[in-house]
Design a protein around this motif. Structure first.
Motif, PDB file in Angstrom:
ATOM      1  N   TYR A 135       0.898  -1.168  -0.066  1.00  0.00           N
ATOM      2  CA  TYR A 135      -0.002   0.069  -0.076  1.00  0.00           C
ATOM      3  C   TYR A 135       0.821   1.227  -0.118  1.00  0.00           C
ATOM      4  O   TYR A 135       1.896   1.368   0.741  1.00  0.00           O
ATOM      5  CB  TYR A 135      -1.040   0.037   1.191  1.00  0.00           C
ATOM      6  CG  TYR A 135      -2.029  -1.247   1.101  1.00  0.00           C
ATOM      7  CD1 TYR A 135      -2.945  -0.829   0.308  1.00  0.00           C
ATOM      8  CD2 TYR A 135      -1.955  -2.094   2.437  1.00  0.00           C
ATOM      9  CE1 TYR A 135      -4.080  -1.748   0.455  1.00  0.00           C
ATOM     10  CE2 TYR A 135      -2.966  -2.943   2.200  1.00  0.00           C
ATOM     11  CZ  TYR A 135      -4.130  -2.965   1.073  1.00  0.00           C
ATOM     12  OH  TYR A 135      -5.138  -3.606   1.290  1.00  0.00           O
ATOM     13  N   ARG A 136       0.469   2.365  -0.751  1.00  0.00           N
ATOM     14  CA  ARG A 136       1.138   3.567  -0.744  1.00  0.00           C
ATOM     15  C   ARG A 136       0.313   4.739  -0.237  1.00  0.00           C
ATOM     16  O   ARG A 136      -0.984   4.704  -0.526  1.00  0.00           O
ATOM     17  CB  ARG A 136       1.648   3.749  -2.225  1.00  0.00           C
ATOM     18  CG  ARG A 136       2.928   3.169  -2.480  1.00  0.00           C
ATOM     19  CD  ARG A 136       3.184   3.571  -4.062  1.00  0.00           C
ATOM     20  NE  ARG A 136       4.532   2.852  -4.349  1.00  0.00           N
ATOM     21  CZ  ARG A 136       5.736   3.586  -4.300  1.00  0.00           C
ATOM     22  NH1 ARG A 136       5.847   4.627  -3.638  1.00  0.00           N
ATOM     23  NH2 ARG A 136       6.750   2.963  -4.874  1.00  0.00           N
ATOM     24  N   ASP A 137       0.713   5.802   0.368  1.00  0.00           N
ATOM     25  CA  ASP A 137      -0.315   6.902   0.613  1.00  0.00           C
ATOM     26  C   ASP A 137       0.023   7.949  -0.637  1.00  0.00           C
ATOM     27  O   ASP A 137       0.662   7.800  -1.532  1.00  0.00           O
ATOM     28  CB  ASP A 137       0.245   7.457   2.062  1.00  0.00           C
ATOM     29  CG  ASP A 137       1.619   7.855   2.249  1.00  0.00           C
ATOM     30  OD1 ASP A 137       2.385   8.363   1.032  1.00  0.00           O
ATOM     31  OD2 ASP A 137       2.283   8.095   3.106  1.00  0.00           O
ATOM     32  N   THR A 148      -0.371  -5.005  -0.624  1.00  0.00           N
ATOM     33  CA  THR A 148      -1.688  -4.167  -1.212  1.00  0.00           C
ATOM     34  C   THR A 148      -2.962  -5.198  -2.079  1.00  0.00           C
ATOM     35  O   THR A 148      -2.349  -6.120  -2.679  1.00  0.00           O
ATOM     36  CB  THR A 148      -1.393  -3.158  -2.195  1.00  0.00           C
ATOM     37  OG1 THR A 148      -2.534  -2.714  -2.952  1.00  0.00           O
ATOM     38  CG2 THR A 148      -0.539  -3.696  -3.446  1.00  0.00           C
ATOM     39  N   LEU A 149      -3.970  -4.976  -1.673  1.00  0.00           N
ATOM     40  CA  LEU A 149      -5.110  -5.773  -2.092  1.00  0.00           C
ATOM     41  C   LEU A 149      -4.946  -5.503  -3.610  1.00  0.00           C
ATOM     42  O   LEU A 149      -5.612  -6.523  -4.407  1.00  0.00           O
ATOM     43  CB  LEU A 149      -6.435  -5.410  -1.621  1.00  0.00           C
ATOM     44  CG  LEU A 149      -6.999  -4.313  -1.781  1.00  0.00           C
ATOM     45  CD1 LEU A 149      -7.517  -3.851  -3.169  1.00  0.00           C
ATOM     46  CD2 LEU A 149      -7.979  -3.929  -0.630  1.00  0.00           C
ATOM     47  N   GLY A 150      -4.265  -4.615  -4.033  1.00  0.00           N
ATOM     48  CA  GLY A 150      -4.298  -4.294  -5.618  1.00  0.00           C
ATOM     49  C   GLY A 150      -3.553  -5.632  -6.505  1.00  0.00           C
ATOM     50  O   GLY A 150      -3.562  -5.674  -7.443  1.00  0.00           O
ATOM     51  N   VAL A 151      -2.810  -6.560  -5.567  1.00  0.00           N
ATOM     52  CA  VAL A 151      -1.967  -7.535  -6.130  1.00  0.00           C
ATOM     53  C   VAL A 151      -2.864  -8.915  -5.995  1.00  0.00           C
ATOM     54  O   VAL A 151      -2.356 -10.084  -6.101  1.00  0.00           O
ATOM     55  CB  VAL A 151      -0.455  -7.502  -5.723  1.00  0.00           C
ATOM     56  CG1 VAL A 151       0.227  -6.304  -6.014  1.00  0.00           C
ATOM     57  CG2 VAL A 151      -0.324  -7.693  -4.202  1.00  0.00           C
ATOM     58  N   LYS A 223       0.163   1.517  -7.948  1.00  0.00           N
ATOM     59  CA  LYS A 223      -0.259   1.406  -9.204  1.00  0.00           C
ATOM     60  C   LYS A 223      -1.359   0.611  -9.719  1.00  0.00           C
ATOM     61  O   LYS A 223      -2.099   0.717 -10.478  1.00  0.00           O
ATOM     62  CB  LYS A 223       0.922   1.420 -10.343  1.00  0.00           C
ATOM     63  CG  LYS A 223       1.500  -0.002 -10.237  1.00  0.00           C
ATOM     64  CD  LYS A 223       2.930   0.003 -11.130  1.00  0.00           C
ATOM     65  CE  LYS A 223       3.506  -1.335 -11.289  1.00  0.00           C
ATOM     66  NZ  LYS A 223       4.623  -1.427 -12.039  1.00  0.00           N
ATOM     67  N   TYR A 224      -1.474  -0.556  -8.932  1.00  0.00           N
ATOM     68  CA  TYR A 224      -2.287  -1.267  -9.110  1.00  0.00           C
ATOM     69  C   TYR A 224      -3.856  -1.125  -8.693  1.00  0.00           C
ATOM     70  O   TYR A 224      -4.725  -1.153  -9.295  1.00  0.00           O
ATOM     71  CB  TYR A 224      -2.047  -2.840  -8.541  1.00  0.00           C
ATOM     72  CG  TYR A 224      -0.898  -3.407  -8.775  1.00  0.00           C
ATOM     73  CD1 TYR A 224      -0.671  -3.774 -10.417  1.00  0.00           C
ATOM     74  CD2 TYR A 224       0.385  -3.208  -7.938  1.00  0.00           C
ATOM     75  CE1 TYR A 224       0.669  -4.259 -10.564  1.00  0.00           C
ATOM     76  CE2 TYR A 224       1.721  -3.531  -8.375  1.00  0.00           C
ATOM     77  CZ  TYR A 224       1.752  -4.100  -9.763  1.00  0.00           C
ATOM     78  OH  TYR A 224       3.037  -4.438 -10.198  1.00  0.00           O
ATOM     79  N   MET A 225      -3.875  -0.451  -7.517  1.00  0.00           N
ATOM     80  CA  MET A 225      -5.026   0.225  -7.017  1.00  0.00           C
ATOM     81  C   MET A 225      -5.402   1.363  -7.787  1.00  0.00           C
ATOM     82  O   MET A 225      -6.656   1.696  -8.192  1.00  0.00           O
ATOM     83  CB  MET A 225      -5.118   0.594  -5.441  1.00  0.00           C
ATOM     84  CG  MET A 225      -5.129  -0.575  -4.553  1.00  0.00           C
ATOM     85  SD  MET A 225      -5.423  -0.398  -2.714  1.00  0.00           S
ATOM     86  CE  MET A 225      -7.140   0.013  -2.854  1.00  0.00           C
ATOM     87  N   MET A 226      -4.675   2.111  -8.293  1.00  0.00           N
ATOM     88  CA  MET A 226      -4.851   3.467  -8.906  1.00  0.00           C
ATOM     89  C   MET A 226      -5.290   2.979 -10.359  1.00  0.00           C
ATOM     90  O   MET A 226      -6.418   3.702 -10.959  1.00  0.00           O
ATOM     91  CB  MET A 226      -3.452   4.362  -9.153  1.00  0.00           C
ATOM     92  CG  MET A 226      -3.243   4.865  -7.809  1.00  0.00           C
ATOM     93  SD  MET A 226      -4.629   5.947  -7.458  1.00  0.00           S
ATOM     94  CE  MET A 226      -4.887   7.204  -8.663  1.00  0.00           C
ATOM     95  N   LYS A 227      -4.783   1.793 -10.872  1.00  0.00           N
ATOM     96  CA  LYS A 227      -5.567   1.335 -12.244  1.00  0.00           C
ATOM     97  C   LYS A 227      -7.082   0.864 -11.852  1.00  0.00           C
ATOM     98  O   LYS A 227      -7.733   1.190 -12.685  1.00  0.00           O
ATOM     99  CB  LYS A 227      -4.687   0.077 -12.671  1.00  0.00           C
ATOM    100  CG  LYS A 227      -5.006  -0.331 -13.960  1.00  0.00           C
ATOM    101  CD  LYS A 227      -4.513  -1.675 -14.443  1.00  0.00           C
ATOM    102  CE  LYS A 227      -4.932  -2.265 -15.658  1.00  0.00           C
ATOM    103  NZ  LYS A 227      -3.921  -3.563 -16.170  1.00  0.00           N
ATOM    104  N   ASP A 228      -7.109   0.176 -10.767  1.00  0.00           N
ATOM    105  CA  ASP A 228      -8.486  -0.258 -10.492  1.00  0.00           C
ATOM    106  C   ASP A 228      -9.522   1.081 -10.453  1.00  0.00           C
ATOM    107  O   ASP A 228     -10.637   1.007 -10.750  1.00  0.00           O
ATOM    108  CB  ASP A 228      -8.649  -1.102  -9.555  1.00  0.00           C
ATOM    109  CG  ASP A 228      -9.926  -1.758  -9.138  1.00  0.00           C
ATOM    110  OD1 ASP A 228     -10.200  -2.702  -9.863  1.00  0.00           O
ATOM    111  OD2 ASP A 228     -10.786  -0.998  -8.508  1.00  0.00           O
ATOM    112  N   HIS A 288     -11.692  -7.979  -0.935  1.00  0.00           N
ATOM    113  CA  HIS A 288     -10.694  -8.516  -0.464  1.00  0.00           C
ATOM    114  C   HIS A 288     -10.951  -9.830   0.575  1.00  0.00           C
ATOM    115  O   HIS A 288     -10.329 -10.738   0.431  1.00  0.00           O
ATOM    116  CB  HIS A 288      -9.701  -7.421  -0.012  1.00  0.00           C
ATOM    117  CG  HIS A 288      -8.443  -7.882   0.558  1.00  0.00           C
ATOM    118  ND1 HIS A 288      -7.504  -8.653  -0.216  1.00  0.00           N
ATOM    119  CD2 HIS A 288      -8.000  -8.102   1.757  1.00  0.00           C
ATOM    120  CE1 HIS A 288      -6.434  -9.041   0.802  1.00  0.00           C
ATOM    121  NE2 HIS A 288      -6.758  -8.563   1.956  1.00  0.00           N
ATOM    122  N   ALA A 289     -11.619  -9.211   1.383  1.00  0.00           N
ATOM    123  CA  ALA A 289     -12.278 -10.244   2.433  1.00  0.00           C
ATOM    124  C   ALA A 289     -13.010 -11.517   1.673  1.00  0.00           C
ATOM    125  O   ALA A 289     -12.908 -12.432   2.194  1.00  0.00           O
ATOM    126  CB  ALA A 289     -13.061  -9.685   3.312  1.00  0.00           C
TER     127      ALA A 289
END
Length: 459
Positions: A135-137, A148-151, A223-228, A288-289
């Motif tokens: 995760y990134r801020d 990150t849940l992005g992966v 970048k994965y959450m931002m893409k989503d 995610h959960a």
């Protein structure tokens, strides 16, 4: 009747049994690594004595974090269970049961240098090259406490997705300790985020970025959450909403007053953009959960069909109680709970847990509003009441835990009172955080033993 229906059908019956078994969590510094990098149990003779004392006091079992960073430490699929084989035997031989917490996070930053466990070394190597697996801020800062849940669905981890890593770990655990399940291992908690809780690391403790009672920051800038986020914004035909998270939401140590996103203006959490972002941000956490618990429930399903091997699946949420009495609940929003004075953010979370037959591990059973600073509009009592109300509606089993270390009579009485609240379901068990030198001091032990026996009494 399938396993999940059977699990739920026993909830009403459980109120007839007023005993609340207590599991005491292992010390935070229970494990260390020797010179060769092999994990070992620290102070094993002292631990053996402690286990016997807890058993004599009436404690039902021990809570043990089973660390991904210990078991699959060096390379993918190279699972080493020897430490836990030794520990589980020691606990079982002491006549105690087990609450196992499968831990996919690190506690390096929260352990104060005492026996911290990182993520697997091979994961850290991948993270050294690609920090977006964490995760990134908004400033680009990240920590390596949890992926990150992005992966979740991206095969970046030596050819596997994060979900596949979690699933493979769970399968290996069950295969190794099948003989303990149901007889010694009574509860299995599945890690869903930092500290094992379903939440974002919006309030990173121990690395200097946040301190109480800061509102925290949104954690969606890998970048994965931002893409989503961009894809979600395009589906809403508002592509500009996908460029970034809220830019008027303050920083980690901001207070709500004067932070536009958490007030009631045109660019606040109440705006169309605010609702869109918070629905997406909280929704990704719930997905995610859902994905992890679906896999866990499937793996454990065969054990639920036999009462002798039945084991309780458990999922944990955080206790974000500061600023609870504001309209926007900003600290909860940054953590991923879309809970405000106008919206129940815990109902969709509990609904997912219930669908997979998981018990809800709830915090704050030791806390009172009067013990918190009034300036920060805290309400651990209000938070607990809301979660209990939702849980009753969704017919889900509850497991309790303390949020702060309590040895005093007042705190222990509060725990007992909340466990036996007549307005809600009696909790199935209580996890006491945690075993340490303090609990065995004479004055504390003289409070703890009567508390255990009171909780164990059939009322």
């Amino acid at each position: 009747m399938d396993a999940r229906e059977k699990s739920r059908s026993t909830i009403l019956e459980s109120s007839k049994d007023k005993r609340v078994p207590i599991f005491v969590m292992m010390p935070v510094d229970a494990f260390s690594f020797d010179a060769s990098g092999r994990p070992r149990i620290r102070k094993i003779k002292a631990l053996t004595v402690s286990l016997k004392a807890l058993k004599l006091a009436g404690v039902h079992g021990i809570g043990v974090e089973v660390w991904w960073g210990i078991v699959e430490r060096s390379s993918p699929f190279d699972y080493s269970w020897s430490l836990y084989e030794e520990l589980f035997k020691l606990i079982s031989d002491s006549g105690l049961k087990l609450h196992v917490a499968l831990s996919f996070h690190s506690n390096i930053h929260s352990s104060n240098g005492k026996g911290g466990v990182s993520l697997p070394l091979w994961i850290l190597e991948i993270g050294d090259v690609n920090k977006d697996i964490y995760y990134r801020d908004q400033h680009g800062f990240s920590n390596n406490d949890y992926l990150t849940l992005g992966v979740d669905q991206v095969p970046l981890l030596s050819g596997r997705t994060a979900l596949q890593c979690y699933e493979d770990f769970m399968v290996s655990f069950v295969d190794k300790f099948e003989s303990y399940i149901g007889s010694v291992i009574e509860e299995i908690s599945i890690g869903l985020g930092p500290s094992g809780e379903l939440r974002y690391p919006a309030h990173p403790f121990g690395d200097g970025r946040w301190k109480f009672p800061g509102i925290g920051e949104f954690q969606c800038y890998d970048k994965y959450m931002m893409k989503d986020l961009k894809m979600a914004a395009c589906r809403e035909r508002k592509p500009q909403w996908g460029d970034r998270g809220p830019q008027n939401a303050g920083c980690y140590n901001s207070l709500p007053s004067g932070v536009p996103f958490f007030e009631e203006g045109q660019e606040s959490f109440l705006s169309d953009y605010g609702r869109f972002f918070l629905e997406w941000y909280s929704g990704r956490l719930i997905c995610h959960a859902d994905a992890i618990l679906a896999k866990a429930a499937k793996i454990l399903n065969k054990y639920q069909e036999n009462e002798q091997t039945s084991v309780m699946l458990v999922a944990k949420i955080g206790g974000i109680y500061w600023w609870y009495q504001t309209i926007s609940h900003p600290a909860e929003l940054t953590a991923g709970y879309y809970n405000t004075a106008l919206r129940d953010g815990y109902d969709p979370v509990v609904s997912v847990f219930s669908r997979h037959g998981a018990a809800l591990h709830i915090p704050c059973l030791d806390m009172m509003d009067s013990e918190t600073p009034p300036t920060y509009l805290c309400s651990p009592e209000g938070l607990l009441k809301q979660i209990q109300s939702v849980s009753k509606k969704r017919i889900i089993k509850l497991i309790g835990r303390n949020t702060t270390e309590r040895h005093d009579k007042s705190g222990l009485r509060r725990i007992h009172s909340n466990c036996y609240n007549r307005q809600t379901e009696v909790v199935r068990s209580f996890t006491y955080f945690r075993m340490n030198d303090g609990i065995f001091r004479v004055e504390n032990w003289n409070n703890f033993v009567p508390f255990v026996r009171l909780m164990s009494r059939d009322l």
